[in-house]
Enzyme design. Sequence first.
Site, mmCIF file in Angstrom:
data_model
loop_
_atom_site.group_PDB
_atom_site.id
_atom_site.type_symbol
_atom_site.label_atom_id
_atom_site.label_comp_id
_atom_site.label_asym_id
_atom_site.label_seq_id
_atom_site.Cartn_x
_atom_site.Cartn_y
_atom_site.Cartn_z
ATOM 1 C CB SER A 72 -1.081 0.005 1.155
ATOM 2 O OG SER A 72 -1.649 -1.184 1.372
HETATM 3 N N1 SAH Z 1 -0.514 -5.054 3.942
HETATM 4 C C1 SAH Z 1 0.477 -5.441 2.847
HETATM 5 C C2 SAH Z 1 -0.150 -5.144 1.559
HETATM 6 C C3 SAH Z 1 -0.788 -6.208 0.801
HETATM 7 S S1 SAH Z 1 -1.803 -6.021 -0.696
HETATM 8 C C4 SAH Z 1 1.802 -4.673 2.813
HETATM 9 O O1 SAH Z 1 2.009 -3.913 3.739
HETATM 10 O O2 SAH Z 1 2.658 -5.144 2.074
HETATM 11 C C5 SAH Z 1 -3.165 -7.201 0.016
HETATM 12 C C6 SAH Z 1 -2.782 -8.538 0.471
HETATM 13 O O3 SAH Z 1 -3.948 -9.219 0.757
HETATM 14 C C7 SAH Z 1 -2.182 -9.486 -0.619
HETATM 15 O O4 SAH Z 1 -0.961 -10.052 -0.260
HETATM 16 C C8 SAH Z 1 -3.220 -10.583 -0.841
HETATM 17 O O5 SAH Z 1 -2.642 -11.899 -1.125
HETATM 18 C C9 SAH Z 1 -4.083 -10.593 0.548
HETATM 19 N N2 SAH Z 1 -5.337 -11.189 0.551
HETATM 20 C C10 SAH Z 1 -6.332 -11.208 -0.266
HETATM 21 N N3 SAH Z 1 -7.511 -11.902 0.099
HETATM 22 C C11 SAH Z 1 -7.022 -12.218 1.472
HETATM 23 C C12 SAH Z 1 -7.692 -13.081 2.496
HETATM 24 N N4 SAH Z 1 -9.126 -13.680 2.299
HETATM 25 N N5 SAH Z 1 -7.179 -13.716 3.494
HETATM 26 C C13 SAH Z 1 -5.692 -13.262 3.568
HETATM 27 N N6 SAH Z 1 -5.100 -12.459 2.897
HETATM 28 C C14 SAH Z 1 -5.399 -11.877 1.701
#
Ligand code: SAH
Length: 222
Positions: A72
Site C-alpha cells: 500500500s
Molecule cells: N499490507 C500489505 C499489502 C498487501 S496487499 C503490505 O504492507 O505489504 C493485500 C494482500 O491481501 C495481498 O497480499 C493478498 O494476497 C492478501 N489477501 C487477499 N485476500 C486475502 C484473504 N482472504 N486472506 C488473507 N489475505 C488476503
Amino acid sequence: MAAELTRAAGLGMTSQRSRARMIERLREQGIHDEKVLAALAAVPRHLFIEEALASRAYEDTALPLGFSQTISQPFVVARMLEILLDKRGGLGKTLEVGAGSGYQAAVLAQLTPEVYALERIGALLARAKLNLRAISQFRVRLKHADGWLGLPEAAPFDTIILAAAAPSVPSALLQQLSLGGRMLLPLGSGDQQLVLIERYAEACVETRLDGVRFVPLLSGLE
Ligand code: SAH
C-alpha cells in the site's frame, strides 16, 4: 571491505533521508498524528520491496509485490492508522488481514505489542517472514490463513485492519471484534470506500470515509 562498508552506510543514509522526506510529505498531505508519523519513520520500507524497485520505496505510491499484489501507498497506511487511533489511547490487540510484504504489520508493531497478520498466499507469507526477520521484528504473529474467517483462536481483537477490499463486511471478522473495538476496511467491488466499524454493546456504528483502491479480498489459500 572498507569500500563495501562505506557504500552500505551511504545507502543507509540515503534511505534515512528519503524516509524523512516521506514523513514531511505525509504531514503536508494532512497526517498529524505524531505516533503514526513516528511509526512510519521507524520502518525501512525499501527492505520490503524488490531490489529493482527499492529506489522508489519512499515515493508515495503503491508498488508491485508479485502475485498481482501491491504494497500500500504510505499515505493510505498512515491515514488508516490515524483513523484507527483517533480519540483512542492505542490500538490494543490487532489483526491485519492481507500481510503481503509485512510492511504494514511492521508499522503496526511500532504502535502496539500484539499484532497478528494473515496472508492467503503462502509464498508471500514466507517473504513477509524474511522481511520482518531482516529488521529484527519478531513481535508480529504471521499466519497462512483466509482472512474471511479471521483468527478465532486469538479473538477478540481491539483493532482489525484489512489491506484488501471486501465486497461485503466479513461476518466472522465482525464477531471477532471486541466491545469498543474498531475495524477499518476498504469496502466495495467496483468503487471502494474506507469504512470504519465501531462495536458497542447495543450495536455497531458504521462510518463511510475516503474513496480508495485496493486489491480484492479473495478466498481460500494458495
Ligand atoms: N499490507 C500489505 C499489502 C498487501 S496487499 C503490505 O504492507 O505489504 C493485500 C494482500 O491481501 C495481498 O497480499 C493478498 O494476497 C492478501 N489477501 C487477499 N485476500 C486475502 C484473504 N482472504 N486472506 C488473507 N489475505 C488476503
